[in-house]
Motif scaffolding. Structure first.
Motif, PDB file in Angstrom:
ATOM      1  N   GLN A 175      16.839 229.981  19.561  1.00 10.41           N
ATOM      2  CA  GLN A 175      15.201 229.798  20.100  1.00 10.41           C
ATOM      3  C   GLN A 175      15.202 228.060  20.612  1.00 10.41           C
ATOM      4  N   VAL A 176      16.272 227.648  19.570  1.00  8.22           N
ATOM      5  CA  VAL A 176      15.957 225.441  20.046  1.00  8.22           C
ATOM      6  C   VAL A 176      17.141 225.697  21.554  1.00  8.22           C
ATOM      7  N   TYR A 177      17.845 226.484  21.765  1.00 15.15           N
ATOM      8  CA  TYR A 177      19.169 226.521  22.798  1.00 15.15           C
ATOM      9  C   TYR A 177      17.817 226.756  24.514  1.00 15.15           C
ATOM     10  N   VAL A 178      16.719 228.209  23.395  1.00 15.75           N
ATOM     11  CA  VAL A 178      16.164 228.621  24.970  1.00 15.75           C
ATOM     12  C   VAL A 178      14.873 227.243  25.450  1.00 15.75           C
ATOM     13  N   PRO A 213      18.891 215.458  27.668  1.00  8.91           N
ATOM     14  CA  PRO A 213      19.862 214.625  26.977  1.00  8.91           C
ATOM     15  C   PRO A 213      20.866 214.856  28.127  1.00  8.91           C
ATOM     16  N   PRO A 214      21.952 213.667  27.719  1.00 11.01           N
ATOM     17  CA  PRO A 214      23.571 214.342  28.241  1.00 11.01           C
ATOM     18  C   PRO A 214      23.913 215.637  27.835  1.00 11.01           C
ATOM     19  N   MET A 215      25.091 216.241  28.830  1.00  6.93           N
ATOM     20  CA  MET A 215      25.375 217.292  28.350  1.00  6.93           C
ATOM     21  C   MET A 215      25.820 217.625  27.335  1.00  6.93           C
ATOM     22  N   LEU A 216      26.429 216.544  26.874  1.00  7.56           N
ATOM     23  CA  LEU A 216      27.335 216.693  25.726  1.00  7.56           C
ATOM     24  C   LEU A 216      26.736 216.681  24.955  1.00  7.56           C
ATOM     25  N   VAL A 262      24.409 218.709  19.697  1.00  3.95           N
ATOM     26  CA  VAL A 262      23.212 218.549  18.330  1.00  3.95           C
ATOM     27  C   VAL A 262      23.596 219.881  17.843  1.00  3.95           C
ATOM     28  N   LEU A 263      24.535 221.325  18.158  1.00  7.79           N
ATOM     29  CA  LEU A 263      24.601 222.383  17.094  1.00  7.79           C
ATOM     30  C   LEU A 263      24.882 222.052  15.723  1.00  7.79           C
ATOM     31  N   PRO A 264      25.964 220.741  15.259  1.00  2.17           N
ATOM     32  CA  PRO A 264      26.358 220.771  14.062  1.00  2.17           C
ATOM     33  C   PRO A 264      24.531 220.649  13.169  1.00  2.17           C
ATOM     34  N   ALA A 265      24.237 219.539  13.796  1.00  9.52           N
ATOM     35  CA  ALA A 265      22.983 219.367  13.110  1.00  9.52           C
ATOM     36  C   ALA A 265      22.291 220.676  12.853  1.00  9.52           C
ATOM     37  N   LEU A 266      21.922 221.219  14.211  1.00 14.71           N
ATOM     38  CA  LEU A 266      21.065 222.536  14.269  1.00 14.71           C
ATOM     39  C   LEU A 266      21.221 223.164  12.828  1.00 14.71           C
ATOM     40  N   ILE A 267      22.907 223.856  12.547  1.00  9.26           N
ATOM     41  CA  ILE A 267      23.344 224.461  11.846  1.00  9.26           C
ATOM     42  C   ILE A 267      22.652 223.525  10.338  1.00  9.26           C
ATOM     43  N   LEU A 268      23.323 222.669  10.371  1.00  5.18           N
ATOM     44  CA  LEU A 268      22.460 222.106   9.058  1.00  5.18           C
ATOM     45  C   LEU A 268      21.476 221.835   8.524  1.00  5.18           C
ATOM     46  N   SER A 269      20.765 221.005   9.551  1.00  7.73           N
ATOM     47  CA  SER A 269      18.919 221.141   9.888  1.00  7.73           C
ATOM     48  C   SER A 269      18.531 223.054   9.356  1.00  7.73           C
ATOM     49  N   GLY A 270      18.791 223.831  10.348  1.00  8.03           N
ATOM     50  CA  GLY A 270      18.702 225.270   9.848  1.00  8.03           C
ATOM     51  C   GLY A 270      18.841 225.489   8.075  1.00  8.03           C
TER      52      GLY A 270
END
Lengths: 292, 258
Positions: free
Chosen positions: A146-149, A161-164, A169-177
């Motif tokens: 959902q976040v990426y959409v 945000p920068p393309m990188l 952000v993916l590890p942060a999304l995993i942790l916060s999720g």
């Protein structure tokens, strides 16, 4: 791998039953199956998918646009220049997606418990901690989808945000999720009935979201209320949002990282205890779906 | 009251429950319950609503642990070795537990995954299981399109995927019409003779019992009788099971229009 052979008796003499402890491959199959089911269920429930997207987009397109002129944001890390209010609230809205998704999972688990569907998961021969963790990760996978959409749509609203950053952000999304999902898992064991879920909205989701740095920077909150500032700092959701905010710009907020990891361990431990068949909250009151 | 009609075997039975008691707070719902389900037997767990059947099932499936006593599946203690014990246990719960948003095949594949069965093998077993319950042609349909009886048959198919030695069914015919009830009963009885499964069938419906069944009579959390149908009739001095139930429990069994 240990093997135990039991011979059948009575009407089926001579038929051998081989019982083996599942190997690593079987664990992987089970994990993949649970995660896949969570994703499938989400994709099949189109209304849920749409509402999960519409909610943050309404905030972004209407609320943030409306408040752009009212709420000024000074230069604060990780931003290197003044940013539009929409840019500032985006990490908060990403956190909101994960928060609502976690609570939706919690609601779904309470429903599954009431109807007895939770039992199909819990009678699997795999360890309960593994099953619950797999379910948790399945929920996180759905929230990241959902976040990426959302971020993809937001890109066309000048949230760039920068393309990188989309990768970092993916590890942060995993942790916060994981943190929010663990909290939801624990809450699903505490909530006795589906009807009580309205209380969760009022006492958990709204306070967590509003008493955080999702909508306004913490320094602004301190200016208006030092007490509220302290509450916001103690709120784990604030740290989830900050972790996402920094990660989206390729940086790490170490304090938030430590707090998010700590809270994840705490909440997951509480959830595992609650679902423990010997000691847990479920066992004491005769659930899930249990009745005499 | 007890009637030991089973042949003694050296190998452990499909299910062995010994001296199990359980309470929720102050309320004692099971009191020193003991019973065996041998392989290749159809055992009826007979009791009124509130007798403790569902709690006993919850303990056997380790949804929560028993406070005292011992439960063994194929000789494996459910509390001490749950992985081994639950591996050969199939369950059909009283409430519907299929995911109505998913197709029949997706529901079954999910269950296969919960037992660690890989994709190729799972596909084959799901197909076989659906054929067993005569629903293979509807594998791609969503569960919500099925009738109550068909959904029940899918749940039975699901419970067979991991090739259980013991099958528990908690009031599986409740809410079904007579045709569906007969279909479900016939499928499960067929599995007993064809595959040598041990079946524990919880019900409060006397008319589901046939003379060759084994009986466990559970009343207010206590086992009042274990043994054969003729044994129960003899012990109660009754002509039929309805009368035997009344004599042994002091209550009228609930009847359901057939």
């Amino acid at each position: 791998m240990t093997t135990d052979t039991v011979m059948a008796t009575r009407d089926a003499p001579g038929v051998a039953d081989t019982i083996s402890r599942p190997g690593l491959g079987a664990y992987f199959v089970c994990f993949r199956g649970i995660v896949w089911r969570e994703v499938l269920r989400f994709l099949h429930q189109r209304e849920r998918f749409l509402s999960a997207l519409v909610r943050p987009l309404v905030w972004l397109f209407i609320f943030a646009a409306g408040f752009r002129q009212v709420l000024g944001v000074s230069i604060i890390p990780p931003y290197e220049s003044y940013v539009l209010y929409e840019v500032f609230v985006t990490p908060g809205l990403v956190g909101m997606i994960q928060l609502f998704n976690a609570m939706q999972s919690s609601l779904s688990m309470v429903y599954d418990r009431e109807t007895g569907a939770m039992r199909t998961l819990l009678v699997s021969p795999f360890p309960r901690t593994f099953l619950l963790s797999s379910k948790l990760i399945g929920g996180v996978a759905v929230s990241i989808l959902q976040v990426y959409v959302f971020l993809g749509i937001a890109y066309f609203w000048e949230i760039e945000p920068p393309m990188l950053g989309y990768l970092t952000v993916l590890p942060a999304l995993i942790l916060s999720g994981l943190m929010l999902g663990s909290l939801a898992l624990f809450m699903s064991s505490v909530i006795r009935q589906l009807e009580n879920f309205a209380g969760v909205m009022n006492f958990v989701i709204f306070p967590m979201f509003f008493a955080s740095s999702a909508l306004y920077p913490l320094w602004r909150i301190r200016e208006s209320s030092p007490l509220l500032y302290e509450i916001c700092r103690l709120n784990p959701f604030t740290h989830a949002v900050e972790l996402i905010r920094f990660a989206l710009y390729g940086q790490i907020d170490w304090t938030s990282l430590a707090i998010v990891i700590g809270c994840t361990v705490l909440f997951l431990g509480a959830a595992v205890f609650a679902y423990n068949p010997s000691k847990g909250l479920i066992a004491r009151r005769g659930g899930p779906g249990g009745s005499a | 009251m007890s009637d030991t009609s089973h042949t003694t075997a050296t190998a452990p039975p499909a299910l062995s429950v010994t001296g199990v008691s359980h309470s929720f707070g102050e309320k004692r719902v099971l009191d020193n319950v003991s019973l065996d389900v041998p392989r290749g037997s159809f055992t009826v767990l007979l009791g009124l609503n509130g007798a403790g059947k569902s709690t006993l099932f919850a303990l056997i499936t380790r949804l929560y642990d028993n406070v005292s006593g011992e439960i063994r599946i194929l000789g494996h203690d459910v509390r001490r070795a749950p992985t081994l014990a639950l591996q050969r246990l199939g369950v059909v719960f009283q409430s519907r537990t299929l995911d109505t948003d998913l197709t029949l095949m997706q529901n079954l594949r999910y269950h296969a995954a919960l037992h660690g069965i890989g994709a190729g093998e799972a596909r084959r077993r799901c197909q076989d299981a659906l054929e067993t319950v005569a629903l293979a042609d509807r594998a791609g349909e969503r569960v919500r399109s099925l009738s109550g009886g068909q959904a029940r048959r899918v749940e039975i198919a699901r419970s067979l995927l991991h090739r259980p030695a013991l099958l528990l069914l908690d009031e599986p015919t409740v809410g079904l019409d007579i045709g569906s009830r007969e279909s479900v009963l016939s499928i499960v009885r067929g599995l007993v003779s064809a595959r040598g499964l041990g079946v524990l069938w919880a019900t409060h419906l006397i008319d589901e019992i046939v003379p060759t069944d084994d009986i466990v009579l559970l009343h207010k959390g206590r086992v009042l009788f274990t043994g054969s149908v003729p044994g129960m009739l003899a012990a109660a001095g009754a002509d039929d099971m309805r009368q035997a139930f009344r004599v042994m429990t002091g209550t009228n069994v609930e009847t359901e229009a057939a």
